[in-house]
Design an enzyme around this catalytic site. Structure first.
Site, PDB file in Angstrom:
ATOM      1  N   LYS A  76     -11.313  -0.482   9.357  1.00  0.00           N
ATOM      2  CA  LYS A  76     -11.473  -1.696   8.554  1.00  0.00           C
ATOM      3  C   LYS A  76     -11.900  -2.882   9.413  1.00  0.00           C
ATOM      4  CE  LYS A  76      -7.740  -0.527   5.289  1.00  0.00           C
ATOM      5  NZ  LYS A  76      -8.386   0.275   4.259  1.00  0.00           N
ATOM      6  N   GLN A 120      -5.073  -5.592   6.554  1.00  0.00           N
ATOM      7  CA  GLN A 120      -5.989  -6.507   5.868  1.00  0.00           C
ATOM      8  C   GLN A 120      -5.984  -7.893   6.504  1.00  0.00           C
ATOM      9  OE1 GLN A 120      -8.103  -5.559   3.592  1.00  0.00           O
ATOM     10  NE2 GLN A 120      -7.287  -3.550   3.007  1.00  0.00           N
ATOM     11  N   HIS A 169       0.865  -1.184   0.000  1.00  0.00           N
ATOM     12  CA  HIS A 169       0.000   0.000   0.000  1.00  0.00           C
ATOM     13  C   HIS A 169       0.906   1.240   0.000  1.00  0.00           C
ATOM     14  CE1 HIS A 169      -2.919   2.928   1.598  1.00  0.00           C
ATOM     15  NE2 HIS A 169      -3.870   2.075   1.261  1.00  0.00           N
ATOM     16  N   CYS A 175      -4.584   2.443  -3.938  1.00  0.00           N
ATOM     17  CA  CYS A 175      -3.363   2.879  -3.249  1.00  0.00           C
ATOM     18  C   CYS A 175      -2.221   1.894  -3.426  1.00  0.00           C
ATOM     19  CB  CYS A 175      -3.625   3.147  -1.765  1.00  0.00           C
ATOM     20  SG  CYS A 175      -4.706   4.557  -1.511  1.00  0.00           S
TER      21      CYS A 175
END
Lengths: 431, 250, 431, 250
Positions: free
Chosen positions: A245, A222, A138, A387
């Site tokens: 997230k 993530q 990222h 990104c």
């Protein structure tokens, strides 16, 4: 009742009924867009929705005990301080931290990485040193090191992908690691490829081949929302996460660090809260984590993050992982089977376990066009470079569309998405 | 903010909307179904004359779009503007085509005065908030900037000139220099600024002029900057200027 | 109805009834602590409470359109982007900014100051340069410059107080300003002294006597929530604010900067959102304000801040200022009259207009002891150094207690505070 | 976090709470009104023996309190600890007095094992969250640290020694050096670290020992750090150590 619930839910596969039950906790999911199109929210890798209990915890904060923390002795301030520090305890427990003191609250994961760059990095990375990243990072795990490399004159190197699986080329990464390597920084799970990086192997390679002072930073944005994770067990020095997230509010994220590493770091921003004593001529600083939290913190947001950790922990992260693994593989296979000319990036579920997301392109169509028409059908997917421009350059594309799932997404939603994607393609090709 | 001021500024002028644009808006808003409107955009995209590759330049590129978009405008003999455009996204190209059709043939003043809010009347259910992925707004603002440049043609300099020639024209006019040298150093900055690879961002200017007489260095530099203000970022492309300002007697 | 309300409320002095009406908007104020002690919240200089409409705006965000901003094309993302940027417009309007682009969202005012230090400061302050502060600054406006001065080797100087008024010694400040001065940074209103600094005179002094490139930074944390303010009119280069002190949520603040100054500054943190294009070898950056907002911003918090600006603007900041001036002077006089041995810091209301706060000590008692017992009576005041240790050192004290008011505080609450302060003193002296 | 672990660690030992402390808690919780309990604290404060000014040292100071607090512990002949304390805040002094009364006469082990949650039983309606203004918790943790140091007396070093002597004892014991020089450089760092003004934070150590034979420099340094681990921040006061580690044959 609550403890029984925990017990019940802590074992066994998530059922379709349970997932439907989760949806009741997320009022936002029950809506139509453009008049009559039921919303299918598949943009979870960008941000997750928030359960009612997180919103309630925040409301309770503002309606009952909002107050500035740490310095006040009055009742509201004491309660706010308690809850703020309890939230730190919850976050620490959620990621297996040995102590809450190893958890520093930040605005988001980007700030957490920049914090490391502006403190440990500014002091420890210099001419002749090398930083090893992967091409799938990222921007938040690239740009801070690039900016610092211009100031401090070190080199930044990128590990590539294995062309067969489109996941990390581990051997290539190993070859990049030399005694000049002072930092290895990489994402746990790619937000485009869906691939899960082999943290243990990478850590082992770094501990063997890199400079003895080499630090390892894990971008866990993530992974932590989607699977059980214990940072100390992974052997890294730093890990970063974004709250938004993982069912928590915006405006909060955190840095985890090994205690001795955090201790040795100079402060980042100066201001209230991070000091021990201030004089006209100089100041002394608090110990971590306070040392890195300048100014009034995002108190309510931290409390919301703590509540989100409780919410996820009660469902059981192992069950979330299993569920997402299955529904993710289902989406992958449906797309491959039913969409002609689709290319999905990253490993196939047969090659390696992958995250419940699919970044893709359809032959002859621009990703933005695809997502724009899908949106008209009520399907919310993201398009662009997510990104990760260097990854897109590496893959030879400008953009991709991405559908990403979370614990409240159903197979019916996946079916709806795949069906509307067909219609979208028809819209352009039938043109 | 930016948008609000655009709207206020343009509010009085909304009656003067170019006729072709008015017609297009009427036609679009008459289409009952949003999907059909998008279909219409696709038709527009197909019919748009391609913009030849030589004009796919950084100067013509619309910044801040997820897709790639180029727009070019030229002043016609009758004082109106002719636009061309290109994009790799079909829908963006359709929007570009709509703007090319709607605005070509209008005067620079009419284009500059246009209120972007007409976009809402198209019924495409998209937002007008300034944002890096707002292809429509960024295209329109680019076209307005081009039109403004063309409109100021008499006063200022031809916007289609390379930056070094713009600088030269502006400085000669203001300072009547006895000597003027302009070096484009942009290429040496391309390492950390890829947009400098195409030139036009970094300049070294050596100017000798009697008009600097009696001014200290700071004042001389200020005078030069004032003349070039419109060419500096963000309005223009100049990022850095290295100045040597002397009088003939220095 | 809403526009009529604006019109009605935009003129005339705030009545006691109106203030009581405000309290309905702040559910937190209507509670008892320690069982049966009605809460009297007098810690507003540390943080303000939040009106229902701000909480509703945030709830609406999470329940209706929570989504990541700027990059998405789908309906929720477009709406979130709209509202986030509208919030910036509202903030810009509230502080008189010429353009929303001059407003950068940060976590808090501390981050805003550090942003300036790490960008403009790191590049522009060096050996031989001088930074001029005042001795009354908040730590957040001292420590960043101290830390930077150690790295970049410039000097930090402090203007003192006029002993007669305990407000800024303006002549002393003028004497500190020389052509070496590259930055003058000071608070608009002191959070301890309550004094209002003469911004125009300080700006004039800096523009006349300082280095031509000298920048002026205004810490407006204690002014913007309490009085009408227009940053461009004040002639400063930067101004910073915290949302949580002005009816907005935690986790949000902002930096205002002159556009040409912001344009010329290098980026601060690297990551998503602040870039134009990222390559393996280098990156290009977005224009302000995006350039300074790395990673997913505090979206909901910004929207809450925008709503808070609307709330305050509808009441009318001129009326807030007038009301606070009056109730602040009332508190000051009551304390002086009724509390023997009290010393209140800063100018008296007869000497100069002052903020509606009183930092004080009572002879023979430790400030913490005073606030601890007041708390037992339900009176929430703060004690300590209020993040102004150099000021406390200058005043020759270790700590002070501070009562600070806002638009929802009543004279009855002030009376209650003064009466309980008497009892508190009795508690210790009667020992 | 820190507190949770404290509690777990101490849970088993709670039966062994020192009798005086048990009595004080019982007495306090019997008082019906919180204000009377605070009054009680004031009486305790009045009766606390003053800690003489020579002991108001940085080593004895309880860090992270808004008020100033000093605590001192000494090992008695019977193996128990005697505490003294002082504060400029009356209520904090009262809490200090309560701890001095409750813990003096207990063994280091009993003190170390104490669960801070007994504080809640005092009925003072205050929080136990670790925080810089939690005077009670910070005092108790300081007293437990002192007790732990005194308890390890046989194994380690006397905690009341100056740091340079602690370093010397520990290094002599472990490495039997043929030469050992210890310089306290703290004063030169006092400019940016005022706590260094009192010494004990920055040291330069030159040690020659046969036991380094066959080790490279990194390993030698690691060995020294291992021996001094307990003296380093945050457990001890050493902030920085500059090492020269040689063998007699080097």
């Amino acid at each position: 009742a609550s403890s029984r619930q925990v017990e019940q839910s802590s074992r066994g596969t998530l059922t379709a009924e349970e997932v439907l039950g989760f949806r009741d906790e997320f009022p936002i999911l029950d809506q139509s867009v453009y008049g009559d199109k039921p919303l299918v929210y598949l943009d979870n890798a960008a941000t997750s929705q928030k359960p009612r209990r997180v919103l309630r915890a925040m409301e309770e904060y503002y309606e009952e005990y909002n107050s500035n923390v740490h310095r006040g002795v009055h009742a509201l301030s004491a309660k706010a301080t308690d809850r703020y520090e309890q939230a730190r305890d919850k976050v620490a427990a959620f990621v297996g931290a040995g102590s809450s003191r190893d958890v520093v609250f930040t605005r988001n994961a980007s700030e957490a990485i920049n914090l490391v760059a502006y403190t440990w990095g500014l002091d420890n990375l210099g001419e002749g040193d090398e930083v090893v990243l992967t091409v799938a990072e990222h921007h938040s795990n690239i740009v801070p090191w690039q900016m610092l490399s211009q100031r401090n004159k070190f080199d930044v190197k990128f590990a590539g992908l294995d062309p067969k699986t489109q996941s990390l080329d581990l051997d290539g990464l190993r070859n990049l690691i030399t005694p000049k390597t002072k930092l290895v920084s990489f994402g746990h799970v790619s937000n485009v490829l869906g691939s899960v990086n082999p943290v243990e192997e990478i850590v082992a390679a770094a501990r063997q081949g890199a400079h003895p002072d080499c630090k390892i930073l894990l971008d866990a944005c993530q992974s932590v929302p989607h699977m059980p994770t214990s940072f100390p067990d992974l052997g890294v020095d730093f890990a970063v996460c974004s709250g938004h997230k993982m069912c928590a509010p915006t405006g909060i994220g955190f840095l985890w660090g090994k205690p001795e590493v955090l201790e040795a770091m100079p402060p980042f921003m100066g201001g209230g809260e991070m000091i021990q004593d201030v004089y006209q001529t100089h100041s002394t600083f608090a110990k971590p984590p306070g040392k890195f939290e300048a100014g009034t913190p995002a108190i309510c947001e931290a409390i919301g993050l703590g509540e989100a950790c409780d919410y996820l922990a009660e469902i059981g992260m192992g069950r979330v992982e299993e569920f997402e693994h299955e529904i993710g593989a289902y989406m992958y296979r449906e797309l491959v089977e039913k969409i002609e000319g689709i290319e999905i990036y990253g490993p196939s579920p047969d090659q390696a376990p992958r995250a419940a997301l699919a970044a893709f392109n359809v032959e002859g169509l621009h990703a933005t066009d695809v997502s724009m028409i899908l949106d008209q059908y009520g399907i919310a997917v993201r398009s662009g470079h997510h990104c990760t421009q260097p990854l897109h350059q590496y893959l030879g594309i400008n953009a991709s569309a991405r559908a990403s799932l979370y614990l409240y997404n159903t197979k019916e939603e996946v079916d709806q998405f795949v069906s509307k994607l067909s219609e979208t393609i028809e819209f352009f090709r039938g043109g | 903010g930016a948008l609000l001021r655009l709207r206020t500024q343009a509010a009085q002028a909304s009656t003067s909307m170019p006729a072709p644009l008015k017609g297009l808006i009427a036609a679009f808003s008459a289409v009952p179904d949003p999907m059909l409107r998008y279909k219409q955009l696709l038709h527009f995209a197909e019919k748009l004359e391609p913009l030849s590759a030589e004009h796919h330049t950084p100067e013509n590129k619309v910044e801040g779009c997820v897709s790639q978009v180029w727009v070019r405008g030229t002043l016609q003999g009758d004082g109106t503007v002719a636009f061309e455009a290109e994009s790799d996204s079909q829908l963006t190209k359709g929007l570009a085509a709509l703007l090319v059709r709607g605005l070509s043939g209008a005067t620079p003043d009419a284009i500059t005065a246009l209120d972007p809010s007409f976009f809402e009347d198209l019924g495409l259910q998209q937002s007008l908030t300034p944002s890096r992925n707002n292809g429509f707004l960024n295209m329109l603002l680019k076209m307005q900037k081009i039109a403004q440049g063309l409109g100021e043609g008499g006063e200022g300099v031809d916007p289609n000139l390379p930056m070094s020639q713009k600088i030269e024209q502006l400085l000669r006019k203001e300072f009547e220099p006895s000597s003027l040298e302009i070096h484009d150093d942009s290429a040496s900055h391309a390492g950390h600024r890829p947009e400098s690879a195409g030139g036009g961002t970094h300049f070294r200017v050596e100017i000798v002029s009697e008009s600097f007489e009696g001014m200290n260095t700071i004042k001389r530099h200020k005078a030069v900057y004032a003349v070039l203000a419109e060419q500096m970022e963000p309005a223009g492309t100049i990022h850095a200027l290295s100045l040597s300002t002397k009088t003939p007697s220095d």
